[in-house]
Every structure is written in C-alpha cells, then in structure tokens.
Design an enzyme around this catalytic site. Structure first.
Site, PDB file in Angstrom:
ATOM      1  N   ARG A   2      29.287 -11.291  -3.610  1.00 37.50           N
ATOM      2  CA  ARG A   2      30.259 -10.518  -2.850  1.00 37.50           C
ATOM      3  C   ARG A   2      29.859  -9.053  -2.876  1.00 37.50           C
ATOM      4  O   ARG A   2      29.287  -8.558  -3.843  1.00 37.50           O
ATOM      5  CB  ARG A   2      31.668 -10.677  -3.432  1.00 37.50           C
TER       6      ARG A   2
ATOM      7  N   HIS B  39      26.340 -12.076   6.134  1.00 32.12           N
ATOM      8  CA  HIS B  39      27.130 -13.013   5.329  1.00 32.12           C
ATOM      9  C   HIS B  39      26.918 -14.457   5.803  1.00 32.12           C
ATOM     10  O   HIS B  39      27.871 -15.179   6.116  1.00 32.12           O
ATOM     11  CB  HIS B  39      28.614 -12.651   5.395  1.00 32.12           C
TER      12      HIS B  39
END
Length: 312
Positions: A227, A275
């Site tokens: 993350r 992502h």
C-alpha cells in the site's frame, strides 16, 4: 438470506461478480448495491471501496468480505459495524499475479535491465558484471500468504530471501525472519531488493522514512506492491536523487490515482504501474468467497480474517 455486492470502483465488473457468486452459491440471492431489496435479508457484504456508512444499514450482517487482498478500504469506514469478521481475499489467481509482478521487477533490477535501458538511450554498449542470484538478498516486508508465496518463488530461483513482520511467526523454511521494530534495521541492512507487501494500518503508515531507508545498502532497489503511505514518498525521492536507492518500481501510492503533478511520474529512476500488481479474477475469487461464506454458515472460521499488521 442474501449477499450484498457493493463497490465504488468495480461498477463495470459488478455483473461479472454477481454471475460468479450466483454460480458458486446458487442457493443465495445476490444483490448489487443499492438494489438490496430487503435490508433484513442481507447477511454477507462483499465489498471493495464501498460507499461509506452503508454497512450499518444491515441489522443481520454476519461478515464483511473483501473483493481484494486489502481491507484498508473496509476498516477506514468510520461507521463500520463493530464485532463482525472482516475477511481478506486470498485467491490463487490473485496470488499468482502478485508473484509474477514481483518476479518481473526483481529480475529487471537483478539483471541490470534498468541500466541497459539508460545505456540504450545514449547508444552505449557497456556489459555489466553479472551477480549470481544466491549473492542477491531479497527482503520482503509482510510475510502473509502472498508475501510467503513470493518469497518461496524467489527461493526456488536461488535468491537469498529474508522477511520482516510485526509479530513472531512459525518456521518459514528457507526464509530467515525478522520481527518488530527492534529488528527492522538488521533486516533492511541486508536487503538488496526490498519488496513491500504490508497492508496500511496505523502501525505501518510511514514505517519507511529517511531514518529507516538509510539502513538499506547503497545501490538498493524497492518494489512496493503493498500500500502507498507505508513508504514516505518525499523521503524516497531524496534517496533516489542521491543514488542511495538505485531505482523503485511502485504500484501503490499514498494518493490514488497518482496526481498528474506528482514528481514520481517523471523521475528517471521510478517505474509506475496503476495498482495492477494483483487484480482480482471475479470467477476464481467468487469461488473463494463462497467457500468462506459456507464456513461461516457451518459455524467455522473463515480464512484469512483480518488482523492488525498481518502481511498480505
């Protein structure tokens, strides 16, 4: 009984997810938010970046299941119902994608492909010395299911693999394990290529700042597929500018989508992907989600339930 599908990100895929869950659980009524019919019938919420506050509407909710590996999108909801199990998605196809993504960048950096690309732009023919894989140490932060799978794949390629996590773990085979902040410096100081697979929590946010990045060896590399917000982006840029960190492959960011004016976009030593390191496969993941719902229905624990600071 019904299952609620809710997302602000996957709207174009919701019918695929619905079809997958209907095939895996034909006995259940599958509804896509906001068309949940009767709120009293909803027992399971399957979500990804759901609209904030909606989960408190369902009085008979038994569990919240994520459509992806992460659950920060769930636990960040200020109106999250308390006491419900939050189940991460550990699906073999998602894990396989994250392994492939990690292997791609490890091999890219290990074999000097980043440098040959720079040389090509200047028409330079310079052969770099080869480093054997057993002489390259890969450090993985976050030794959950995905982190361990990545580590084992690298061990099979004869890399030396070490891991770090917040808590002690049982034997990880060929992966030497470090835990806690008191062992973080020792872990980083041995790491030539760092792979972050940690989730974002209060305890992992900004866990890698200039103070920690200093311990990485000169000329090291970073791969972030956990993350954003775990690695301080401004400090990372400074270490890239100085050459202490040679290059970074970043798939996750503190703010997503990454703003157009963010300097990471144009940094010559940064590789950006949007992502995509581990994208959920609706048909495969639906079967995994269905298996966990059946475990709950049978009075058994689903797997894996979210726990603070566990790796992906």
């Amino acid at each position: 009984m019904s299952i609620l599908l809710a997302s602000t990100d996957f709207w174009e895929d919701m019918e695929v997810w619905r079809s997958g869950l209907e095939e895996a659980m034909p006995e259940m009524d599958i509804n896509v938010y906001p068309d949940e019919k009767d709120v009293n019938d909803v027992e399971y919420a399957v979500v990804w970046k759901h609209p904030r506050g909606i989960l408190k509407k369902y009085p008979n909710l038994k569990a919240i299941l994520s459509l992806g590996a992460g659950v920060d999108h769930v636990i960040s909801d200020p109106d999250l119902p308390l006491g419900l199990p939050i189940v991460r998605l550990v699906d073999k196809k998602l894990t396989h994608e994250m392994i492939l993504h990690s292997l791609h960048w490890v091999l890219h950096f290990h074999s000097d492909q980043y440098l040959y690309r720079i040389q090509q732009q200047s028409s330079e023919w310079i052969q770099q010395s080869s480093i054997q894989s057993e002489d390259r140490t890969i450090g993985i932060m976050g030794l959950g299911n995905i982190g361990k799978a990545i580590g084992n794949s690298l061990v099979n390629l004869d890399f030396k693999v070490i891991g770090w996590g917040a808590r002690p773990k049982e034997s990880l085979g060929s992966i030497e394990y470090y835990c806690g902040h008191e062992q973080l410096a020792d872990f980083l100081s041995q790491t030539h290529i760092l792979i972050n697979v940690l989730p974002l929590t209060d305890n992992t946010k900004n866990i890698l700042t200039k103070n920690e990045l200093t311990f990485l060896p000169q000329g090291s590399f970073i791969i972030n597929i956990g993350r954003g917000g775990i690695i301080n982006e401004n400090d990372l840029i400074n270490f890239l500018d100085s050459g202490h960190i040679k290059a970074a492959a970043l798939d996750v960011f503190e703010q997503e989508p990454l703003p157009e004016n963010n300097s990471l976009w144009i940094h010559p030593s940064v590789y950006i992907t949007p992502h995509i390191a581990g994208q959920s496969n609706p048909l495969s993941a639906a079967k995994t989600i269905a298996e966990n719902i059946r475990l709950i229905q049978n009075g058994e624990a689903p797997y894996p339930i979210y726990s603070l600071d566990s790796g992906y």
